[in-house]
Design an enzyme around this catalytic site. Sequence first.
Site, PDB file in Angstrom:
ATOM      1  N   SER B  12       0.738  -1.284   0.035  1.00  0.00           N
ATOM      2  CA  SER B  12      -0.032   0.058   0.035  1.00  0.00           C
ATOM      3  C   SER B  12       0.827   1.351   0.194  1.00  0.00           C
ATOM      4  O   SER B  12       0.550   2.345  -0.281  1.00  0.00           O
ATOM      5  CB  SER B  12      -1.078   0.073   1.160  1.00  0.00           C
ATOM      6  OG  SER B  12      -0.066   0.054   2.317  1.00  0.00           O
ATOM      7  N   GLU B 153       5.361   6.945  10.196  1.00  0.00           N
ATOM      8  CA  GLU B 153       5.412   7.799   9.149  1.00  0.00           C
ATOM      9  C   GLU B 153       5.834   9.020   9.620  1.00  0.00           C
ATOM     10  O   GLU B 153       6.192   9.741   8.783  1.00  0.00           O
ATOM     11  CB  GLU B 153       4.082   7.653   8.406  1.00  0.00           C
ATOM     12  CG  GLU B 153       3.835   6.193   7.865  1.00  0.00           C
ATOM     13  CD  GLU B 153       3.381   6.090   6.620  1.00  0.00           C
ATOM     14  OE1 GLU B 153       2.615   7.012   5.950  1.00  0.00           O
ATOM     15  OE2 GLU B 153       3.355   5.006   5.642  1.00  0.00           O
TER      16      GLU B 153
END
Lengths: 272, 272
Positions: B12, B153
């Site tokens: 993804s 992230e």
Amino acid sequence: MDRNAPVGVFDSGIGGLTVAREIMRQTPEERIVYFGDTARVPYGSKSQDTIVRYSRQIIRFLRTKGVKAIVIACNTASAYALEIVAKESDIPIIGVVNAGARAAVSATRNGKIGVIGTEATVRSGVYTKVMQEMRPDIEVTGKACPLFVPLVEEGLWHDSVTDEMASRYLTPLKGRYIDTLVMGCTHYPLLRSTLRRLLGDEVTLVNPAYETAIELKELLKAHGLNRNPEDPLEGEKYQFYVSDLAEKFTDFATSILPDEVKETQKINIEEY
Amino acid sequence: MDRNAPVGVFDSGIGGLTVAREIMRQTPEERIVYFGDTARVPYGSKSQDTIVRYSRQIIRFLRTKGVKAIVIACNTASAYALEIVAKESDIPIIGVVNAGARAAVSATRNGKIGVIGTEATVRSGVYTKVMQEMRPDIEVTGKACPLFVPLVEEGLWHDSVTDEMASRYLTPLKGRYIDTLVMGCTHYPLLRSTLRRLLGDEVTLVNPAYETAIELKELLKAHGLNRNPEDPLEGEKYQFYVSDLAEKFTDFATSILPDEVKETQKINIEEY
């Protein structure tokens, strides 16, 4: 254009429901078609190219529903796509940024405004640009708060972890002595009490959702497009569409909108 | 099928690079075409329908690059799409779940295994199913950790907020006396030191990326598809494609892969 047509409202996901809620409050006669791009959320970490492409697809979808005007209820899409898509459109399109910027400029006393938002919204510099066009001496400090959206979506609205992250994000803004803060992402008003506590009462919190609903009301009136509440309704007054997870959306929408949401339809937005 | 053809690897987003890295280490002779769906990341909060549709598009794209086998380097896509897309395919497709499950089952001593992953991976129950097929008396406790991906992230790999969230997520697993934990999302190995500290040395941490690279190596050999390192290379050995933000991807990939990544190409995955 038919005054009885619905208003289209779209967002990358659920956040834009805070804008839809304000529109329902301030113009209860209007019909709404809402689209949430729940398959491709979040927009806040995407490029302008992608955000513009997604916005165009959504606008094409909303046009199939015969909308008379469109509200981009997403700060990131307003920041990157509004100017482009508004030019391409023969119906009015407004976003949340202009209304939020205008409210902040009229609220500030010391001319120092903070803007919090997604990485993409803050990087775009759009709030600074719009506010300085209104008043060139305004000093704007932007701060991206990338963890706020996942924290809100996890329901950690009142939580020590959210407090800690908010405290880190707000520190540079406090250091600039801002007296006004724009909550530049539609999820953030759900963290209002945390922001209020950390910033104190002397800082005005601006919620662009509220301001945008006022702008829409004026726009519809100016174009003679406001709906006559006596005209008959055909079908549901409020219609909801998403690109994924329709049931989860229905539950969330019911929890924040004044009336129960009966149904949300899932569509394949990539086909538009 | 050409033995000299590349292996397709997809995820993804960026997390699957941890799988690509292991493939590069364990089968350095193989060519790789990597695709990261950075425009539509994350998959962990999407429905099966959507995940299957996205996986099919990516497989069609990888086939245009002439790949001889495909690795689904994403736990969520492996959980929801592998079984379906593998049946439709005339080249071998493997995912990260089977290899991870096998390693956990052989590592456990007390038969109590924990699995952490995205909301979608945990909801799928796929790890439980696969592990109990191997050994029916295995007790599996799954725990979704939805904030880990955004925390990773944001670069908060070693941070008090990550510690606090990890501590909350791991509490129910500790209460079940697990002796083995599957890091069931490709981002999580980057939090390995935090997990290790909170769980202590007596719990084995399983990284499916490592196990998957071994499975790929054996699969290629079994099918006579392993590349002869003496065959000439045409073009770049490793090719990278994403659906958005190619430059950001290049920087991240360079930081975690053994060699510098020169270029990442952005494609419109919705066209496939």
